[in-house]
Design a protein around this motif. Structure first.
Motif, PDB file in Angstrom:
ATOM      1  N   GLY A  96     -37.378 -37.412 -35.186  1.00 56.44           N
ATOM      2  CA  GLY A  96     -36.741 -39.166 -34.517  1.00 56.44           C
ATOM      3  C   GLY A  96     -35.156 -38.239 -34.925  1.00 56.44           C
ATOM      4  N   PHE A  98     -30.981 -39.140 -33.709  1.00 54.16           N
ATOM      5  CA  PHE A  98     -29.886 -40.284 -33.615  1.00 54.16           C
ATOM      6  C   PHE A  98     -28.294 -39.221 -34.470  1.00 54.16           C
ATOM      7  N   LEU A  99     -27.276 -39.807 -33.786  1.00 54.31           N
ATOM      8  CA  LEU A  99     -26.348 -39.179 -34.496  1.00 54.31           C
ATOM      9  C   LEU A  99     -25.880 -40.473 -35.263  1.00 54.31           C
ATOM     10  N   ASN A 108     -33.208 -47.717 -43.947  1.00 60.42           N
ATOM     11  CA  ASN A 108     -33.874 -47.352 -43.916  1.00 60.42           C
ATOM     12  C   ASN A 108     -33.700 -46.276 -42.172  1.00 60.42           C
ATOM     13  N   GLY A 109     -32.430 -46.527 -41.723  1.00 56.14           N
ATOM     14  CA  GLY A 109     -31.906 -45.170 -41.516  1.00 56.14           C
ATOM     15  C   GLY A 109     -32.230 -44.012 -41.925  1.00 56.14           C
ATOM     16  N   ALA A 143     -35.781 -27.055 -36.756  1.00 59.33           N
ATOM     17  CA  ALA A 143     -34.179 -26.991 -36.341  1.00 59.33           C
ATOM     18  C   ALA A 143     -33.492 -26.436 -36.662  1.00 59.33           C
TER      19      ALA A 143
HETATM   20  C1  HXC Z   1     -27.642 -45.766 -37.218  1.00 61.91           C
HETATM   21  C2  HXC Z   1     -30.004 -45.967 -36.617  1.00 61.91           C
HETATM   22  C3  HXC Z   1     -29.530 -45.511 -35.098  1.00 61.91           C
HETATM   23  C4  HXC Z   1     -27.950 -45.112 -34.954  1.00 61.91           C
HETATM   24  C5  HXC Z   1     -31.470 -46.138 -35.126  1.00 61.91           C
HETATM   25  N1  HXC Z   1     -31.074 -46.600 -36.687  1.00 61.91           N
HETATM   26  N2  HXC Z   1     -31.007 -45.835 -34.520  1.00 61.91           N
HETATM   27  N3  HXC Z   1     -28.668 -45.785 -37.773  1.00 61.91           N
HETATM   28  N4  HXC Z   1     -27.468 -45.368 -36.304  1.00 61.91           N
HETATM   29  N5  HXC Z   1     -27.925 -44.794 -34.163  1.00 61.91           N
HETATM   30  C6  HXC Z   1     -31.704 -47.579 -38.175  1.00 61.91           C
HETATM   31  C7  HXC Z   1     -31.900 -48.503 -37.836  1.00 61.91           C
HETATM   32  O1  HXC Z   1     -30.689 -49.562 -37.850  1.00 61.91           O
HETATM   33  C8  HXC Z   1     -33.255 -48.752 -38.379  1.00 61.91           C
HETATM   34  O2  HXC Z   1     -32.404 -48.923 -40.015  1.00 61.91           O
HETATM   35  C9  HXC Z   1     -33.563 -47.514 -39.134  1.00 61.91           C
HETATM   36  O3  HXC Z   1     -32.993 -46.586 -38.328  1.00 61.91           O
HETATM   37  C10 HXC Z   1     -34.879 -47.288 -37.672  1.00 61.91           C
HETATM   38  O4  HXC Z   1     -34.673 -47.916 -36.862  1.00 61.91           O
HETATM   39  P1  HXC Z   1     -35.795 -48.447 -35.625  1.00 61.91           P
HETATM   40  O5  HXC Z   1     -35.445 -48.477 -34.288  1.00 61.91           O
HETATM   41  O6  HXC Z   1     -36.579 -49.949 -36.471  1.00 61.91           O
HETATM   42  O7  HXC Z   1     -36.916 -47.019 -36.126  1.00 61.91           O
HETATM   43  P2  HXC Z   1     -38.298 -46.404 -34.934  1.00 61.91           P
HETATM   44  O8  HXC Z   1     -38.966 -48.010 -33.753  1.00 61.91           O
HETATM   45  O9  HXC Z   1     -39.545 -45.777 -35.934  1.00 61.91           O
HETATM   46  O10 HXC Z   1     -37.825 -45.607 -34.090  1.00 61.91           O
HETATM   47  C11 HXC Z   1     -37.331 -44.717 -35.752  1.00 61.91           C
HETATM   48  C12 HXC Z   1     -35.995 -43.309 -34.559  1.00 61.91           C
HETATM   49  C13 HXC Z   1     -36.151 -43.567 -32.941  1.00 61.91           C
HETATM   50  C14 HXC Z   1     -36.426 -41.867 -35.352  1.00 61.91           C
HETATM   51  C15 HXC Z   1     -34.519 -44.375 -34.882  1.00 61.91           C
HETATM   52  O11 HXC Z   1     -35.212 -42.782 -31.944  1.00 61.91           O
HETATM   53  C16 HXC Z   1     -37.036 -42.813 -32.215  1.00 61.91           C
HETATM   54  O12 HXC Z   1     -38.350 -43.328 -32.425  1.00 61.91           O
HETATM   55  N6  HXC Z   1     -36.788 -41.206 -31.942  1.00 61.91           N
HETATM   56  C17 HXC Z   1     -38.006 -39.984 -31.726  1.00 61.91           C
HETATM   57  C18 HXC Z   1     -37.854 -39.694 -30.632  1.00 61.91           C
HETATM   58  C19 HXC Z   1     -36.948 -38.550 -31.032  1.00 61.91           C
HETATM   59  O13 HXC Z   1     -35.592 -38.820 -31.642  1.00 61.91           O
HETATM   60  N7  HXC Z   1     -36.958 -37.570 -30.354  1.00 61.91           N
HETATM   61  C20 HXC Z   1     -35.653 -36.585 -30.452  1.00 61.91           C
HETATM   62  C21 HXC Z   1     -35.920 -35.350 -31.265  1.00 61.91           C
HETATM   63  S1  HXC Z   1     -34.764 -34.286 -31.034  1.00 61.91           S
HETATM   64  P3  HXC Z   1     -32.118 -50.587 -40.955  1.00 61.91           P
HETATM   65  O14 HXC Z   1     -31.216 -50.582 -41.926  1.00 61.91           O
HETATM   66  O15 HXC Z   1     -31.519 -51.319 -39.548  1.00 61.91           O
HETATM   67  O16 HXC Z   1     -33.894 -51.310 -40.285  1.00 61.91           O
HETATM   68  C22 HXC Z   1     -34.340 -33.470 -32.814  1.00 61.91           C
HETATM   69  C23 HXC Z   1     -33.447 -32.689 -32.135  1.00 61.91           C
HETATM   70  C24 HXC Z   1     -33.066 -31.456 -32.976  1.00 61.91           C
HETATM   71  O17 HXC Z   1     -34.909 -33.466 -33.665  1.00 61.91           O
HETATM   72  C25 HXC Z   1     -31.778 -30.746 -33.240  1.00 61.91           C
HETATM   73  C26 HXC Z   1     -31.618 -30.913 -31.471  1.00 61.91           C
HETATM   74  C27 HXC Z   1     -30.044 -28.868 -31.543  1.00 61.91           C
END
Ligand code: HXC
Ligand code: NAP
Length: 270
Positions: A96, A98-99, A108-109, A143
């Protein structure tokens, strides 16, 4: 490609194998005769991946499993082993991203990325070991952030650094069984979720990111799959504990493009 791989009769399991780079790797093995199992969180993604992999004509299975939950991971191995026997090739690549700057990360983030990337890899390794065939090839997808500090990526840097070290320690501990454990560190790979999330938001063409790669282009999923097949072939029989970049020579430059994206998001208030 001027190398012909053949994985006929081999069993291959892919965690996070339902989209992007990992699905590309699974597809390469399916096309070369392996029995292929993929696992991810979402049923729709699992169904779509199974359909796509099935076009190659070999045995394919899909599983809904969250790598954060070791029991659901273990259930995948139990099902695969009972049907196909020991696992010859294991790829762990669920992630997972995000920036966000550290000061904008909640507990949790930070935890969610460590849970998926690092603890998830541990769960896959820990549950998978008893099902691995002697001589199996294990590949973790890491990565550049594992070894290069990148602003807006502290959670990913920390998690993937752990993945690299886990890979190296497992190579030590499992080497006696003939099991090789390696990691692939892709650079920016075209058409993937990861790249979309980390490309500069003010540069929809991705030019800034492309210019950051010495070879002058993004990588392809096929190029990562080629490396995974090499590592799982007899040509790599003395390679273990290696973390191998596949990045066009550009990881140090590419991560600066990721920082540009973070700055853009921060300045635009998103
Ligand atoms: C700050 C954030 C955030 C953001 C989420 N959070 N996005 N905090 N900025 N942009 C926080 C939320 O507020 C929450 O904290 C906590 O993270 C969990 O978020 P959820 O949405 O409840 O989690 P979940 O549904 O389990 O989803 C996990 C995820 C999501 C990682 C947040 O993005 C996901 O499912 N990703 C999978 C797909 C993915 O990311 N693929 C790319 C991998 S590529 P709180 O405190 O509010 O509860 C990669 C590339 C590497 O790794 C290198 C490239 C060159
Ligand atoms: P992607 O398409 O988002 O792939 C992520 C995969 O992991 C999906 O199959 C996703 O399916 C699954 N997944 C996510 N969370 C999961 C969980 N908790 N349990 C089980 N499965 C989970 O991303 P990608 O860009 O191709 O990246 C793949 C790998 O390459 C990652 O390890 C990433 O860090 C690495 N990488 C990518 C790039 C790049 O340029 N894209 C560069 C360097 C490294 P569900 O959503 O259905 O669960």
């Amino acid at each position: 490609m001027d190398i012909q791989f053949d994985f006929t009769g081999r069993t291959a399991v892919f965690f996070g194998g339902t989209s992007g780079i990992n699905l590309g790797i699974a597809e390469a093995f399916a096309a070369r005769g392996a029995s292929v199992a993929v696992a991810g969180r979402k049923q729709d993604n699992v169904d779509a991946a199974v359909k796509r992999l099935g076009t190659h004509g070999g045995p394919v299975r899909g599983f809904v499993a969250d790598v954060r939950d070791m029991e659901s991971v273990a259930a995948v191995f139990d099902a695969v082993a009972s049907e196909w026997g020991p696992v010859d090739i294991l790829v762990s690549g669920a992630a997972g991203n995000f920036l966000a700057e550290v000061n904008d990360l909640s507990s949790n983030g930070f935890k969610v990325v460590v849970d998926i990337d690092l603890n998830g890899t541990f769960h896959v390794m820990r549950s998978g070991f008893e099902h691995l065939a002697p001589g199996a090839s294990v590949i973790n997808i890491t990565a550049p952030q594992a070894s290069i500090p990148v602003r807006y990526q502290a959670h990913v840097c920390a998690a993937k650094a752990g993945v690299d070290q886990l890979t190296r320690v497992l190579a030590l501990e499992w080497g006696g069984r003939g099991i090789r454990v390696n990691a692939i560190a892709p650079g920016p790979i075209a058409g993937t979720e990861g790249l979309a999330r980390l490309s500069p938001g003010d540069d929809p063409t991705g030019d800034r990111s492309v210019r950051s790669v010495p070879l002058g282009r993004f990588g392809t999923r096929e190029e990562i799959a080629d490396l995974a097949m090499f590592l799982s072939s007899s040509a790599a029989s003395y390679i273990s504990g290696a973390v191998i970049p596949c990045d066009g020579g550009g990881s140090f430059e590419s991560v600066r493009a990721i920082e540009d994206a973070g700055r853009f998001l921060a300045s635009s208030g998103r």
